[in-house]
Write an enzyme that holds these catalytic residues in place. Structure first.
Site, PDB file in Angstrom:
ATOM      1  N   ARG A  60       0.880  -1.086   0.215  1.00  0.00           N
ATOM      2  CA  ARG A  60      -0.120   0.023   0.006  1.00  0.00           C
ATOM      3  C   ARG A  60       1.242   1.331   0.039  1.00  0.00           C
ATOM      4  NH1 ARG A  60      -5.070  -0.571   0.924  1.00  0.00           N
ATOM      5  NH2 ARG A  60      -5.347   1.492   2.009  1.00  0.00           N
TER       6      ARG A  60
ATOM      7  N   ASN B 211      -7.914   8.511   6.527  1.00  0.00           N
ATOM      8  CA  ASN B 211      -6.993   7.956   5.435  1.00  0.00           C
ATOM      9  C   ASN B 211      -5.667   7.914   5.878  1.00  0.00           C
ATOM     10  OD1 ASN B 211      -9.490   7.893   3.944  1.00  0.00           O
ATOM     11  ND2 ASN B 211      -8.937   9.558   2.755  1.00  0.00           N
TER      12      ASN B 211
ATOM     13  N   HIS C 287      -5.928   8.098  11.901  1.00  0.00           N
ATOM     14  CA  HIS C 287      -5.866   6.248  11.684  1.00  0.00           C
ATOM     15  C   HIS C 287      -4.472   6.274  11.342  1.00  0.00           C
ATOM     16  CE1 HIS C 287     -10.341   5.234  11.164  1.00  0.00           C
ATOM     17  NE2 HIS C 287      -9.999   5.365  12.628  1.00  0.00           N
TER      18      HIS C 287
ATOM     19  N   CYS D 228       8.631   2.733  16.597  1.00  0.00           N
ATOM     20  CA  CYS D 228       9.309   1.830  17.421  1.00  0.00           C
ATOM     21  C   CYS D 228       8.309   1.216  18.135  1.00  0.00           C
ATOM     22  CB  CYS D 228      10.282   2.421  18.059  1.00  0.00           C
ATOM     23  SG  CYS D 228      11.319   1.241  19.236  1.00  0.00           S
TER      24      CYS D 228
ATOM     25  N   SER E 135     -18.011   5.831   5.163  1.00  0.00           N
ATOM     26  CA  SER E 135     -19.494   5.106   5.478  1.00  0.00           C
ATOM     27  C   SER E 135     -19.849   5.425   6.622  1.00  0.00           C
ATOM     28  CB  SER E 135     -19.079   3.497   5.176  1.00  0.00           C
ATOM     29  OG  SER E 135     -18.131   3.198   6.209  1.00  0.00           O
TER      30      SER E 135
ATOM     31  N   ASN F 113     -21.165  12.429  -0.017  1.00  0.00           N
ATOM     32  CA  ASN F 113     -20.932  10.725  -0.468  1.00  0.00           C
ATOM     33  C   ASN F 113     -21.573  10.464  -1.805  1.00  0.00           C
ATOM     34  OD1 ASN F 113     -20.880   7.969  -0.130  1.00  0.00           O
ATOM     35  ND2 ASN F 113     -20.225   8.654   2.113  1.00  0.00           N
ATOM     36  N   LEU F 114     -21.073   9.319  -2.331  1.00  0.00           N
ATOM     37  CA  LEU F 114     -21.565   8.596  -3.464  1.00  0.00           C
ATOM     38  C   LEU F 114     -23.130   8.646  -3.164  1.00  0.00           C
ATOM     39  CD1 LEU F 114     -19.563   5.829  -4.905  1.00  0.00           C
ATOM     40  CD2 LEU F 114     -20.248   8.147  -6.034  1.00  0.00           C
ATOM     41  N   GLU F 115     -23.507   8.127  -2.160  1.00  0.00           N
ATOM     42  CA  GLU F 115     -24.890   7.499  -1.798  1.00  0.00           C
ATOM     43  C   GLU F 115     -25.266   7.908  -0.316  1.00  0.00           C
ATOM     44  OE1 GLU F 115     -24.477   3.654  -2.918  1.00  0.00           O
ATOM     45  OE2 GLU F 115     -23.283   3.227  -0.882  1.00  0.00           O
TER      46      GLU F 115
ATOM     47  N   ALA G 235     -16.950  12.648  -5.002  1.00  0.00           N
ATOM     48  CA  ALA G 235     -16.584  14.098  -4.161  1.00  0.00           C
ATOM     49  C   ALA G 235     -15.617  14.883  -5.320  1.00  0.00           C
ATOM     50  CB  ALA G 235     -15.675  13.403  -3.270  1.00  0.00           C
TER      51      ALA G 235
HETATM   52  P1  OAD Z   1     -15.471   2.871   3.528  1.00  0.00           P
HETATM   53  O1  OAD Z   1     -15.032   1.774   2.654  1.00  0.00           O
HETATM   54  O2  OAD Z   1     -16.243   2.232   4.648  1.00  0.00           O
HETATM   55  O3  OAD Z   1     -16.710   3.940   2.970  1.00  0.00           O
HETATM   56  C1  OAD Z   1     -16.007   4.433   1.863  1.00  0.00           C
HETATM   57  C2  OAD Z   1     -17.207   5.366   1.467  1.00  0.00           C
HETATM   58  O4  OAD Z   1     -16.925   6.317   0.426  1.00  0.00           O
HETATM   59  C3  OAD Z   1     -18.696   4.790   1.218  1.00  0.00           C
HETATM   60  O5  OAD Z   1     -19.707   5.490   2.027  1.00  0.00           O
HETATM   61  C4  OAD Z   1     -18.707   5.190  -0.330  1.00  0.00           C
HETATM   62  O6  OAD Z   1     -20.197   5.473  -0.696  1.00  0.00           O
HETATM   63  C5  OAD Z   1     -17.942   6.303  -0.439  1.00  0.00           C
HETATM   64  N1  OAD Z   1     -17.447   6.857  -1.478  1.00  0.00           N
HETATM   65  C6  OAD Z   1     -16.905   5.800  -2.935  1.00  0.00           C
HETATM   66  N2  OAD Z   1     -16.379   6.422  -3.715  1.00  0.00           N
HETATM   67  C7  OAD Z   1     -16.622   7.841  -3.520  1.00  0.00           C
HETATM   68  C8  OAD Z   1     -16.595   8.860  -4.122  1.00  0.00           C
HETATM   69  N3  OAD Z   1     -15.982   8.902  -5.582  1.00  0.00           N
HETATM   70  N4  OAD Z   1     -17.119  10.141  -3.804  1.00  0.00           N
HETATM   71  C9  OAD Z   1     -17.546  10.202  -2.684  1.00  0.00           C
HETATM   72  N5  OAD Z   1     -17.696   9.199  -1.721  1.00  0.00           N
HETATM   73  C10 OAD Z   1     -17.387   7.890  -2.316  1.00  0.00           C
HETATM   74  O7  OAD Z   1     -14.189   3.794   3.984  1.00  0.00           O
HETATM   75  P2  OAD Z   1     -14.149   4.781   5.304  1.00  0.00           P
HETATM   76  O8  OAD Z   1     -15.380   5.089   5.623  1.00  0.00           O
HETATM   77  O9  OAD Z   1     -13.187   5.529   5.059  1.00  0.00           O
HETATM   78  O10 OAD Z   1      -9.967   2.183   9.449  1.00  0.00           O
HETATM   79  O11 OAD Z   1     -13.492   3.585   6.309  1.00  0.00           O
HETATM   80  C11 OAD Z   1     -13.361   4.062   7.664  1.00  0.00           C
HETATM   81  C12 OAD Z   1     -12.308   3.298   8.425  1.00  0.00           C
HETATM   82  O12 OAD Z   1     -12.642   1.964   8.247  1.00  0.00           O
HETATM   83  C13 OAD Z   1     -10.833   3.395   7.626  1.00  0.00           C
HETATM   84  O13 OAD Z   1     -10.141   4.585   8.174  1.00  0.00           O
HETATM   85  C14 OAD Z   1     -10.326   1.983   8.062  1.00  0.00           C
HETATM   86  C15 OAD Z   1     -11.444   1.048   8.044  1.00  0.00           C
HETATM   87  O14 OAD Z   1     -11.417  -0.112   8.578  1.00  0.00           O
HETATM   88  C16 OAD Z   1      -8.861   1.713  10.050  1.00  0.00           C
HETATM   89  O15 OAD Z   1      -7.874   1.298   9.445  1.00  0.00           O
HETATM   90  C17 OAD Z   1      -8.721   1.999  11.697  1.00  0.00           C
END
Ligand code: OAD
Length: 233
Positions: free
Chosen positions: A56, A89, A106, A114, A175, A201-203, A219
């Site tokens: 990554r 992110n 995060h 370390c 999400s 958000n997308l939805e 976005a």
């Molecule tokens: P998710 O994968 O849970 O959610 C991504 C969100 O982005 C969804 O609601 C999609 O609808 C939206 N989305 C996708 N493409 C988009 C676009 N082009 N424009 C706008 N919205 C879009 O990811 P996160 O919410 O970031 O934590 O997840 C939260 C945390 O869960 C992460 O930081 C990570 C994960 O487990 C850790 O690693 C601690």
């Protein structure tokens, strides 16, 4: 002058080519979360976990910020009140776009920590169990500076302080399923009933009912216009 707090999630980086967490098959780049994103996974199989994050980290060289990241930089530069961008992110696209008042709650792919001293290092390349830590001079002591499941997110005091003073709260591309970030909207509303809350958000997400306003779309397509409007208000 109004204070603004912005929360971003992996959706804001989707148009740059970084996959979101919960899209599609429920796996994260082919792995179950508990195999790569918990302290127990790192104890059990550190090579697998290191290699997952090395991939990554290396991917960051192949992607670049998109218009949504740029829009938040324009907002920060023009904003008169207090400004804080909180991202879930671990990529570096916000800072590469030019964001300054930024917290990675995060953690960050481009940092290592370390296990012994907690010292955090900037890290560009691969991290392995053979890497010697500069502070404790031992192998196998450096881990990715990433908040894994079951661990406390970073800078929470700073974040809650800003949330309590917020007049505007934007939640972009997340999400709303992972706490504590998912609870930020309730926190701002508890402290300031008049706080403007917007989900972008997308939805519609699971937490949509907590937001007074919503903008649905990619976005990178909707945020530049939304920011312009906000600055004109
Ligand atoms: P998710 O994968 O849970 O959610 C991504 C969100 O982005 C969804 O609601 C999609 O609808 C939206 N989305 C996708 N493409 C988009 C676009 N082009 N424009 C706008 N919205 C879009 O990811 P996160 O919410 O970031 O934590 O997840 C939260 C945390 O869960 C992460 O930081 C990570 C994960 O487990 C850790 O690693 C601690």
């Amino acid at each position: 002058m109004k204070n603004i707090v912005i929360l971003t999630g992996s959706g804001i980086s989707a148009e740059s080519g970084i996959s979101t967490f919960r899209g599609g098959d429920g796996l994260w780049d082919g792995h179950r979360i508990e195999d790569v994103a918990t302290p127990e996974a790192f104890e059990r199989d550190p090579d697998l976990v290191q290699s997952f994050y090395n991939t990554r980290r290396a991917q960051l060289a192949t992607v670049k910020p998109n218009p949504a990241h740029a829009a938040l930089v324009a907002l920060e530069n023009a904003w008169q009140g207090e400004f804080l961008l909180v991202t879930q992110n671990v990529d570096d696209l916000h800072e590469r776009a030019g964001s300054k008042k930024l917290i990675h709650m995060h953690g960050e792919l481009k940092k290592a920590r370390c296990l012994e001293t907690g010292q955090v290092y900037d890290w560009q390349g691969a991290l392995t169990q053979d890497t010697v830590c500069a502070c404790c001079q031992r192998e196998g002591m450096l881990r990715p500076h990433i908040v894994w499941f079951g661990e406390m997110p970073l800078a929470m005091e700073h974040i809650y302080h800003a949330l309590r003073k917020a007049d505007i709260f934007l939640s972009i591309g997340t999400s709303g399923l992972v706490y504590p970030a998912a609870g930020f909207v309730q926190e701002v509303r508890r402290n300031n009933r008049n706080c403007r809350t917007v989900e972008i958000n997308l939805e519609p997400t699971a937490g949509r009912s907590y937001f007074a306003e919503s903008v649905y779309g990619k976005a990178g397509e909707v945020l530049p216009g939304f920011v312009q409007q906000l600055l004109n208000d």
